[in-house]
Design a protein around this motif. Sequence first.
Motif, PDB file in Angstrom:
ATOM      1  N   LEU A   1      52.622  72.421  18.673  1.00 25.64           N
ATOM      2  CA  LEU A   1      51.183  72.754  18.619  1.00 25.64           C
ATOM      3  C   LEU A   1      50.770  72.187  17.532  1.00 25.64           C
ATOM      4  O   LEU A   1      50.054  72.154  17.787  1.00 25.64           O
TER       5      LEU A   1
ATOM      6  N   ILE B   1      43.682  69.818  20.322  1.00 26.90           N
ATOM      7  CA  ILE B   1      44.061  69.884  21.589  1.00 26.90           C
ATOM      8  C   ILE B   1      42.781  69.927  22.485  1.00 26.90           C
ATOM      9  O   ILE B   1      42.507  69.775  23.510  1.00 26.90           O
TER      10      ILE B   1
ATOM     11  N   ALA C   1      55.123  68.575  22.045  1.00 26.44           N
ATOM     12  CA  ALA C   1      53.645  68.812  22.515  1.00 26.44           C
ATOM     13  C   ALA C   1      53.658  67.703  23.697  1.00 26.44           C
ATOM     14  O   ALA C   1      52.497  67.701  24.736  1.00 26.44           O
TER      15      ALA C   1
ATOM     16  N   LEU D   1      47.930  70.141  16.103  1.00 26.63           N
ATOM     17  CA  LEU D   1      47.510  69.347  17.493  1.00 26.63           C
ATOM     18  C   LEU D   1      45.939  69.613  17.740  1.00 26.63           C
ATOM     19  O   LEU D   1      45.635  71.268  17.875  1.00 26.63           O
TER      20      LEU D   1
ATOM     21  N   SER E   1      45.701  73.192  17.598  1.00 25.67           N
ATOM     22  CA  SER E   1      46.603  74.873  17.190  1.00 25.67           C
ATOM     23  C   SER E   1      47.041  74.838  15.720  1.00 25.67           C
ATOM     24  O   SER E   1      47.096  74.205  14.931  1.00 25.67           O
TER      25      SER E   1
ATOM     26  N   ILE F   1      51.969  69.099  26.851  1.00 23.26           N
ATOM     27  CA  ILE F   1      50.486  68.555  27.270  1.00 23.26           C
ATOM     28  C   ILE F   1      50.194  67.303  28.254  1.00 23.26           C
ATOM     29  O   ILE F   1      48.746  67.772  29.423  1.00 23.26           O
TER      30      ILE F   1
ATOM     31  N   TYR G   1      55.369  77.397  21.109  1.00 27.41           N
ATOM     32  CA  TYR G   1      53.982  76.363  21.158  1.00 27.41           C
ATOM     33  C   TYR G   1      54.166  75.944  19.949  1.00 27.41           C
ATOM     34  O   TYR G   1      53.239  75.346  19.117  1.00 27.41           O
TER      35      TYR G   1
END
Length: 891
Positions: free
Chosen positions: A95, A100, A43, A98, A84, A47, A92
Motif C-alpha cells: 500500500l 487510501i 494492494a 497508495l 499510506s 483493497i 501493508y
Amino acid sequence: MSVCCVGIDVGGSHISLSLIDCGTGEILDNAVYKQNIDPQASATQIINSWDSFITGVLNKYEQENILGIGVAMPGPFDYERGISQITGVQKYESLFGLNIKQAIRHIFKNRAVPVSFINDAAAYALGEYYAGAILGNKRSIFVSLGTGFGSAFLVDGVLQTSGEEVPKNGYLYNWPVEDGIADDKLSTRWFIQEWHKKTGIWADGVKELAEKARKGDQVALDIFERFTENLARLMTYWVGHFNADSLVIGGNIARASDIFLDKLTSQINTSGFHKVKIKITELWENAPLIGAAMHVHQINQCSLVTEKRKTTQQLIPEKVFRTTPGKYNIYPGFPIGDGKIGAGNKALAEWIAQHKTVIIEGYVGVLWENFVANIDKELAGMGKKALWFHTDAALHSPQEINEMLEPYLGGDDPVFGRITDKQLSDWYDNEKLRNIKPDVNADINIVVGCGASLCGWQAPLVYVDLPKNELQFRMRAGCITNLGAERPMDAKQMYKRFYFIDWRVLNEHKRKLLPQIDLIVDEQRIDNYLFMSGDELRKGLSAMGRNFFRVRPWFEPGVWGGTWMKKHIEGLNDGGENLAWSFELMVLENGLLFESDHRVLEVSFDFLMYNNYREVLGDAAARFEYDFPIRFDFLDTFDGGNLSIQCHPSNEYIKKNFGMPFTQDETYYIMDCKEDAEVYLGFREGVDREEFYNTLIQSHDEEKEIDILHYVQTFPAERHKLYLIPNGTIHASGKNNMVLEISSAPYIFTFKMYDWMRLDMDGKPRPINIEHGMNNLHFDRQGDVVSDELISRSYVLEKTNSYTIEHLPTHGTHFYDVHRYSFDREICIETQHKCHVWMLVEGSSVTLKTQDGMEYDFNYAETFVIPAAAKCYTLVNNGNRPAVMVKSFVK
C-alpha cells in the motif's frame, strides 16, 4: 436509523467497523464487525478485501443517514490526505504511496461523503473522550502501550498536535527513554527482549510475563518494575508540561495494569501531580472505532470552504474570442487548428482509461486532491477501479528538506536567496520511490505528483501544468505549499522559495521530460481540465518558434499602482484595486496559450525555450540558451504614487550573491504621462556617499521621511522618450506615468532604499535593501552626466516616403538595443538572425504576416515576439494614422 458516522479501525492483520451515533458516541446496535486481512497481500487484494467486508456490513443499513467515514490507521501515514507511508514493517508494504482515501471512496454510493483518517492512538483517545475514561476531562493525555508507543493530547476533545505544550504531532514514540526511545523501551518487544536477556527464553508476549509476575516470578516482576519507572519518568514530565488533569492508558500492555498501575500512580502523584487522574481504558478495542467516527464528525462540524485563489482577476474562461481590431486582448491564443484540444474531466479520464499504468507528473501548486477525486469519479463511472499512488509518500521529511535548502534561502533576508543547484531527486528517498509499485491485478495503476517519473514505471506520461499567476493566487490563499514543505508559510517567504528553488528544480525536470510527454494538461480550471497530446504540444511550440508568439499577460495591484490600464484595457476585473504591473513578457512567470476551436490551453513559457531556443534566439542562442533575455512590462502610476527609490545589482554582484547568469539592466519608455509626471534618475551634483547612506539608515531606523530630492535628480517625463537605467543607477518612476519597462529578463532584483514610509498591500512594511543598494550604486552618475548619458537621444537610421526607422541608443552596459518604427501602410523586416520583441505604442492594430503563411493581429500596447527563425515578415498597419512600434533585440 439515527444519523451516524462509520468508524473503521485498520489493525496489523484485521479490519473492524461499527456505525457510531453522532449524537451520543455510542456504537449503533452495539454491533462491532471484524474481518481478518492478509497484510502481505497485494494492494488490489487488500483493497478488495476491505471493499467486500465494508460493503457487506453497510448493506445492512441505510447509507443515506451516514454523514462520514472515519478511519483509524497505524503510521506512518499521511492522515490529512489519506496516503499510506507504511514501509519497512513487513505489513501493508504493497500500500506504500497508495491513496487510501480514494480507494475507500469507491465503496460508498455517495462519493461526496467525507472520509477522514486519524492515527490509531489519537482515535483511541477520542473514543475514550466521547464515551469512555476521558469523558468530561478538559486536558487529557492518552498513551497506547502495545507493539509500539502511541500517544495523543486532548483539550476539550480536540487533538493538540502543535505548540509548545505538546510534542510535534502529539507523538511521544520517539521521546528519549533510557538509551533509546519510547517506541523501543515501552513496548511489547522490549518486554520480550528483556525476558530473553535474563532467561534465554523467548516469551509469547506481555500476557505470558504478566501471568508469571502475578505468580511471583522475580524476573518478571523486575522487568515490570523497570518498565513502570521508565513510564512514570516520561509521563511525569508530560503531565506537568501539558498541565493534564487525566492520563488514560490503553493497548494490550494495559491489560497487565494490576501489576504496574498503582506504582505508576504513586510515582506521578508524589512528584507533585496528586490531582491528575490516571485510568485504564474503558472501551478497549472499541475506542478507535468511536474515535475515528467522531473525528470525521468533528471535521464536518468545523469544515469551512477553503479559498483556492486570492485575487481580483478572474479565471481564464475555457473558450475565448479575439477582440476587435484596436482592443487589447488579454487572452492571446496561438492558433494550432481545430480538434487539437480536449476538454473536460470525462474526456481526460477516457484517455487515461485506455492504459493499464499511467504516470502523471506535474508542477508545484497543482491541487492533486481535486485532480485525483475528479478523474477517479469519471473512471469509476466507466467501471474502472484505479489505484492512485502518490510520490509524496517518498519525500524526505520537511525538516530534512528545510536543512537541505537552507543555504539557498538567504537566511532572514525577506526577498533574496540563491539559485539552487539541487535536482528534484534530492527531495526523495530513492528506496521509497522504488517501493511505489503498480499492482498487476488492478484495473489501472496511476502514480501521481511532482517527481512521478522518478518511480521508474514504464508507462505513458501525462504532465499537469499550472500557470505561475494561478500558482501565486493559490499561494496567497494559503491552499498550497512549497515543494516538500509541511504547511503554507508567509506569502513572501513562499515566493522566495518558489523563485530560487522550486521553479528552478521543476523547470529543469520539465526540460528533461518534454520529449517524453504523451499528454499535457492545463490544470488551472480545477473542475474542467483542458488537454492535448504531447506531439501537438511540440508541434505547436515549433510553429511558434518560427513564426511568432505573444505570452499571456497578467496584471497585479501594487501600493503605488494606478488607473491607466484599468481605463484602457477591457476585460480586467476592477475589484476596487489599482493595477501596478502588467507582466507583458516576464518569461519565468508568463504562460503561452494554444487555441483550437476557441478553447485556450495554457502552458509555461519555459516549454518553448526548452523545445526551440535556437530558433527563437538565433545568434544569441549560445549566449543565453534557455534564458529568454529581454523583458517587457508596464508600470502604471497614473493617479497612483511614486515607485521606491531603488537600484539594481551589477553583473558580478548578482552572480556572486544570487547565482543569476546576468543582471537587471532597465530602461523606461514613456507610453503616456500627465503634465506633472517625472522620472527620478541619477544623483544631484555633489552628493556624498557617506551622507546619503547615513540619511537612509536614519530614515529606516527612526521611520522618518527624508527629502529625497536633496539627493536624487528628477526629469520631466515625456511621451516616447527613453530613460536609461543601467545597473547601479539610482532611479524610480514618479506618479502619473505609464511606463513600458524594457529590460533584461531578471525582475525581482530591485534594491529598494527609500519607499516614502508607506506600507505594502498586506499592511506590512515593504522590504528595504539599503546595504545591497549601497554595494552597487554608481555615485559618479550625478549632475550633468545623468542628462548626457542616461536619457536616450534618438536619431533616424532610415527614412522613406512610407516609413521611418529610428535608433534609441541604450547604455553601453545594456546588452539589448531599441529601435522605433513609424509607417503608414506596411513594412517588410528581416530578422537577420535576431529575435525581435515588439510593441505597438501608437495606432490601433497591425497585422503580422509570416513566411509560413500565418497572419495574426496585434493591438495597441500588446507585446509580441518574432523569433529569429521567422527570417522575414511583414507588418501591415490597420489604422488611419501611422503605426508607431518599438522593437528591442540583443545587440
